[in-house]
Design a protein around this motif. Sequence first.
Motif, PDB file in Angstrom:
ATOM      1  N   PRO A 163      32.636  35.342  35.675  1.00 50.74           N
ATOM      2  CA  PRO A 163      32.632  36.530  34.561  1.00 50.74           C
ATOM      3  C   PRO A 163      34.010  37.094  34.477  1.00 50.74           C
ATOM      4  CG  PRO A 163      31.465  37.336  36.682  1.00 50.74           C
ATOM      5  CD  PRO A 163      31.702  36.036  36.842  1.00 50.74           C
ATOM      6  N   THR A 164      34.928  36.485  33.812  1.00 48.94           N
ATOM      7  CA  THR A 164      36.201  37.144  33.583  1.00 48.94           C
ATOM      8  C   THR A 164      36.463  37.312  32.262  1.00 48.94           C
ATOM      9  OG1 THR A 164      37.147  34.806  33.096  1.00 48.94           O
ATOM     10  CG2 THR A 164      37.187  35.502  35.407  1.00 48.94           C
ATOM     11  N   ASP A 165      35.586  37.376  31.314  1.00 40.80           N
ATOM     12  CA  ASP A 165      35.651  37.733  30.028  1.00 40.80           C
ATOM     13  C   ASP A 165      35.201  39.095  29.777  1.00 40.80           C
ATOM     14  OD1 ASP A 165      37.052  35.538  29.006  1.00 40.80           O
ATOM     15  OD2 ASP A 165      35.070  34.598  28.591  1.00 40.80           O
ATOM     16  N   ILE A 166      35.764  40.085  29.082  1.00 34.21           N
ATOM     17  CA  ILE A 166      35.247  41.522  28.813  1.00 34.21           C
ATOM     18  C   ILE A 166      33.763  40.933  28.097  1.00 34.21           C
ATOM     19  CG2 ILE A 166      35.407  43.488  27.645  1.00 34.21           C
ATOM     20  CD1 ILE A 166      37.305  43.329  29.473  1.00 34.21           C
ATOM     21  N   LEU A 212      28.484  47.839  31.466  1.00 29.76           N
ATOM     22  CA  LEU A 212      29.211  47.259  32.410  1.00 29.76           C
ATOM     23  C   LEU A 212      28.983  48.230  33.672  1.00 29.76           C
ATOM     24  CD1 LEU A 212      31.724  45.666  33.006  1.00 29.76           C
ATOM     25  CD2 LEU A 212      33.190  47.464  32.458  1.00 29.76           C
ATOM     26  N   THR A 213      28.973  47.541  34.736  1.00 25.38           N
ATOM     27  CA  THR A 213      28.799  48.281  35.944  1.00 25.38           C
ATOM     28  C   THR A 213      29.559  47.677  37.313  1.00 25.38           C
ATOM     29  OG1 THR A 213      27.004  49.554  37.324  1.00 25.38           O
ATOM     30  CG2 THR A 213      26.372  47.217  36.677  1.00 25.38           C
ATOM     31  N   GLY A 214      29.212  48.041  38.322  1.00 30.58           N
ATOM     32  CA  GLY A 214      29.698  47.214  39.494  1.00 30.58           C
ATOM     33  C   GLY A 214      31.293  48.014  39.647  1.00 30.58           C
ATOM     34  N   LEU A 215      32.263  47.112  40.708  1.00 33.80           N
ATOM     35  CA  LEU A 215      33.438  47.483  40.862  1.00 33.80           C
ATOM     36  C   LEU A 215      34.377  47.671  39.536  1.00 33.80           C
ATOM     37  CD1 LEU A 215      33.939  45.491  44.159  1.00 33.80           C
ATOM     38  CD2 LEU A 215      34.176  47.875  43.617  1.00 33.80           C
ATOM     39  N   ALA A 216      34.026  46.972  38.557  1.00 33.17           N
ATOM     40  CA  ALA A 216      34.892  47.040  37.219  1.00 33.17           C
ATOM     41  C   ALA A 216      34.587  48.410  36.724  1.00 33.17           C
ATOM     42  CB  ALA A 216      34.597  45.912  36.154  1.00 33.17           C
ATOM     43  N   ALA A 217      33.534  48.912  36.932  1.00 29.19           N
ATOM     44  CA  ALA A 217      33.099  50.380  36.134  1.00 29.19           C
ATOM     45  C   ALA A 217      33.969  51.558  36.990  1.00 29.19           C
ATOM     46  CB  ALA A 217      31.814  50.473  36.159  1.00 29.19           C
ATOM     47  N   LEU A 218      33.904  50.904  38.369  1.00 21.72           N
ATOM     48  CA  LEU A 218      34.577  51.937  39.169  1.00 21.72           C
ATOM     49  C   LEU A 218      35.875  52.235  38.991  1.00 21.72           C
ATOM     50  CD1 LEU A 218      32.998  51.642  42.819  1.00 21.72           C
ATOM     51  CD2 LEU A 218      33.039  53.701  41.279  1.00 21.72           C
ATOM     52  N   ASN A 219      36.679  51.158  38.352  1.00 19.26           N
ATOM     53  CA  ASN A 219      38.053  51.107  37.891  1.00 19.26           C
ATOM     54  C   ASN A 219      38.283  51.531  36.718  1.00 19.26           C
ATOM     55  OD1 ASN A 219      40.057  49.599  40.113  1.00 19.26           O
ATOM     56  ND2 ASN A 219      38.081  48.655  40.248  1.00 19.26           N
ATOM     57  N   LEU A 220      37.357  52.109  36.021  1.00 20.85           N
ATOM     58  CA  LEU A 220      37.810  52.908  34.718  1.00 20.85           C
ATOM     59  C   LEU A 220      38.253  54.128  34.964  1.00 20.85           C
ATOM     60  CD1 LEU A 220      34.619  51.690  32.633  1.00 20.85           C
ATOM     61  CD2 LEU A 220      36.995  51.014  32.156  1.00 20.85           C
ATOM     62  N   ILE A 246      44.482  47.954  35.531  1.00 20.57           N
ATOM     63  CA  ILE A 246      45.301  47.157  34.953  1.00 20.57           C
ATOM     64  C   ILE A 246      44.863  45.584  35.630  1.00 20.57           C
ATOM     65  CG2 ILE A 246      47.401  45.851  34.768  1.00 20.57           C
ATOM     66  CD1 ILE A 246      47.114  48.156  32.916  1.00 20.57           C
ATOM     67  N   GLU A 247      44.923  45.452  37.018  1.00 23.34           N
ATOM     68  CA  GLU A 247      44.353  44.261  37.473  1.00 23.34           C
ATOM     69  C   GLU A 247      42.718  43.717  37.271  1.00 23.34           C
ATOM     70  OE1 GLU A 247      45.710  46.678  39.044  1.00 23.34           O
ATOM     71  OE2 GLU A 247      46.787  46.064  40.684  1.00 23.34           O
ATOM     72  N   THR A 248      41.945  44.694  37.006  1.00 21.40           N
ATOM     73  CA  THR A 248      40.735  44.447  36.695  1.00 21.40           C
ATOM     74  C   THR A 248      40.515  43.974  35.417  1.00 21.40           C
ATOM     75  OG1 THR A 248      39.890  46.276  38.398  1.00 21.40           O
ATOM     76  CG2 THR A 248      38.182  45.418  36.617  1.00 21.40           C
ATOM     77  N   PHE A 249      41.054  44.813  34.305  1.00 22.52           N
ATOM     78  CA  PHE A 249      40.774  44.526  32.970  1.00 22.52           C
ATOM     79  C   PHE A 249      41.982  43.879  32.164  1.00 22.52           C
ATOM     80  CE2 PHE A 249      38.334  48.130  33.825  1.00 22.52           C
ATOM     81  CZ  PHE A 249      37.032  47.823  33.094  1.00 22.52           C
ATOM     82  N   LYS A 250      42.996  43.450  32.722  1.00 19.95           N
ATOM     83  CA  LYS A 250      43.893  42.497  32.121  1.00 19.95           C
ATOM     84  C   LYS A 250      44.476  41.645  33.046  1.00 19.95           C
ATOM     85  CE  LYS A 250      45.933  45.849  28.879  1.00 19.95           C
ATOM     86  NZ  LYS A 250      47.096  46.457  28.033  1.00 19.95           N
ATOM     87  N   GLY A 251      44.265  41.839  34.456  1.00 18.93           N
ATOM     88  CA  GLY A 251      44.599  40.701  35.204  1.00 18.93           C
ATOM     89  C   GLY A 251      46.173  40.811  35.614  1.00 18.93           C
ATOM     90  N   SER A 252      46.727  40.118  36.853  1.00 19.57           N
ATOM     91  CA  SER A 252      47.795  40.540  37.067  1.00 19.57           C
ATOM     92  C   SER A 252      48.153  39.514  38.275  1.00 19.57           C
ATOM     93  CB  SER A 252      48.390  41.919  37.477  1.00 19.57           C
ATOM     94  OG  SER A 252      47.626  42.110  38.910  1.00 19.57           O
ATOM     95  N   HIS A 253      49.530  39.037  38.153  1.00 18.83           N
ATOM     96  CA  HIS A 253      50.028  38.262  39.056  1.00 18.83           C
ATOM     97  C   HIS A 253      49.373  36.907  39.290  1.00 18.83           C
ATOM     98  CE1 HIS A 253      51.838  42.014  40.374  1.00 18.83           C
ATOM     99  NE2 HIS A 253      52.652  41.305  40.541  1.00 18.83           N
ATOM    100  N   GLY A 254      49.161  36.358  38.107  1.00 17.13           N
ATOM    101  CA  GLY A 254      48.108  35.143  38.015  1.00 17.13           C
ATOM    102  C   GLY A 254      46.626  35.117  38.314  1.00 17.13           C
ATOM    103  N   ARG A 255      46.293  36.528  38.339  1.00 11.61           N
ATOM    104  CA  ARG A 255      44.796  36.840  38.656  1.00 11.61           C
ATOM    105  C   ARG A 255      44.070  37.071  37.459  1.00 11.61           C
ATOM    106  NH1 ARG A 255      41.673  41.241  38.939  1.00 11.61           N
ATOM    107  NH2 ARG A 255      40.017  41.483  40.425  1.00 11.61           N
ATOM    108  N   PHE A 264      33.525  40.680  35.680  1.00  7.18           N
ATOM    109  CA  PHE A 264      32.618  41.905  35.205  1.00  7.18           C
ATOM    110  C   PHE A 264      31.162  41.577  35.162  1.00  7.18           C
ATOM    111  CE2 PHE A 264      36.821  41.313  32.655  1.00  7.18           C
ATOM    112  CZ  PHE A 264      37.108  42.636  33.046  1.00  7.18           C
ATOM    113  N   PHE A 265      30.403  42.536  35.579  1.00  4.47           N
ATOM    114  CA  PHE A 265      28.723  42.555  35.628  1.00  4.47           C
ATOM    115  C   PHE A 265      28.225  43.546  34.802  1.00  4.47           C
ATOM    116  CE2 PHE A 265      30.782  41.067  39.708  1.00  4.47           C
ATOM    117  CZ  PHE A 265      30.184  39.634  39.647  1.00  4.47           C
ATOM    118  N   VAL A 266      27.108  43.022  33.968  1.00  6.73           N
ATOM    119  CA  VAL A 266      26.294  43.965  33.192  1.00  6.73           C
ATOM    120  C   VAL A 266      24.861  44.039  33.810  1.00  6.73           C
ATOM    121  CG1 VAL A 266      25.365  43.875  30.773  1.00  6.73           C
ATOM    122  CG2 VAL A 266      27.722  42.930  31.235  1.00  6.73           C
ATOM    123  N   ALA A 267      24.618  45.240  33.622  1.00  8.84           N
ATOM    124  CA  ALA A 267      23.228  45.509  34.401  1.00  8.84           C
ATOM    125  C   ALA A 267      22.100  44.782  33.488  1.00  8.84           C
ATOM    126  CB  ALA A 267      23.034  47.065  34.201  1.00  8.84           C
TER     127      ALA A 267
END
Length: 265
Positions: free
Chosen positions: A110-113, A122-130, A142-151, A156-159
């Motif tokens: 799950p790499t797409d918004i 949206l929940t889980g670690l991604a939500a904790l990074n808002l 930035i790393e979570t929602f846009k990616g960085s350094h090839g990541r 993303f997880f949806v309840a």
Amino acid sequence: MSNSQAINIDNIISAEEFDDLKVSELRVLLVLSMFKPGKWMPLHELRGDTEKTSSFSRSVTKLVSKNWIATSKDPHDARNKLVRLTVTGRNKLKKQLKPETRVYQGSYQPTDIPYTTKRRYLTGLAALNLPSNEGTGDWHFIETFKGSHGRNPGPFFVAGDNYADTYSVFGSEGIEDQTKSLEEAGVISNTKLFAANHYRAMADMIFQRLHDGNGIDSYVVDDWFPEKKNKRKLASMLDKLEPVLRTDQMRDLRAWRSKNDLTAA
């Protein structure tokens, strides 16, 4: 899943550790493995996709006792139950699949918004990074929602989709419209995004791991909720979670709360 009854167990399983399971129980694991990780499905639909025998309930009980599947109440219909494959069950099954048939396990990343609603958020670690004005949460937006350094972005997880549905426990508490902040960050456009606040996200994560039997000791509250006032808010959410847990899950949660200075609110 109407084709599931045609599954030939012998063609796809290298049976070693599964000798103590019946063919019908193996089929349950295989059918559930075809869904996205964490996806709940109605138990009665699974029964329809497996052999209709009087031993079905015993098979489910056996798989639950091994922590290979998990069951939950259906928040939309109290008469029904939901079921899904646990991480333990998925990993166990994956080891036994013949290489040429591992497509059954899928490669869902799950790499797409995701598309979200007030109920499927949206929940889980991604939500904790808002971002939060309270200073809580993680610091990898930035790393979570846009990616960085090839990541890649995510995961993303949806309840209620690929993550546990806790709506029957918490209702809409802590679910927020994050559209504006994500539009300003250039993450989304022309779509709404609903997400758990940090307290709801943490409660969802705990519920998910307790029901999967993976333990919650790795979660350190101080990493995300540094202040006493933040801990009190989280404790209030967890108070509502306890009544829906099994005795062993409640015991694990209370031990973790004590360790992390999360006394009842």
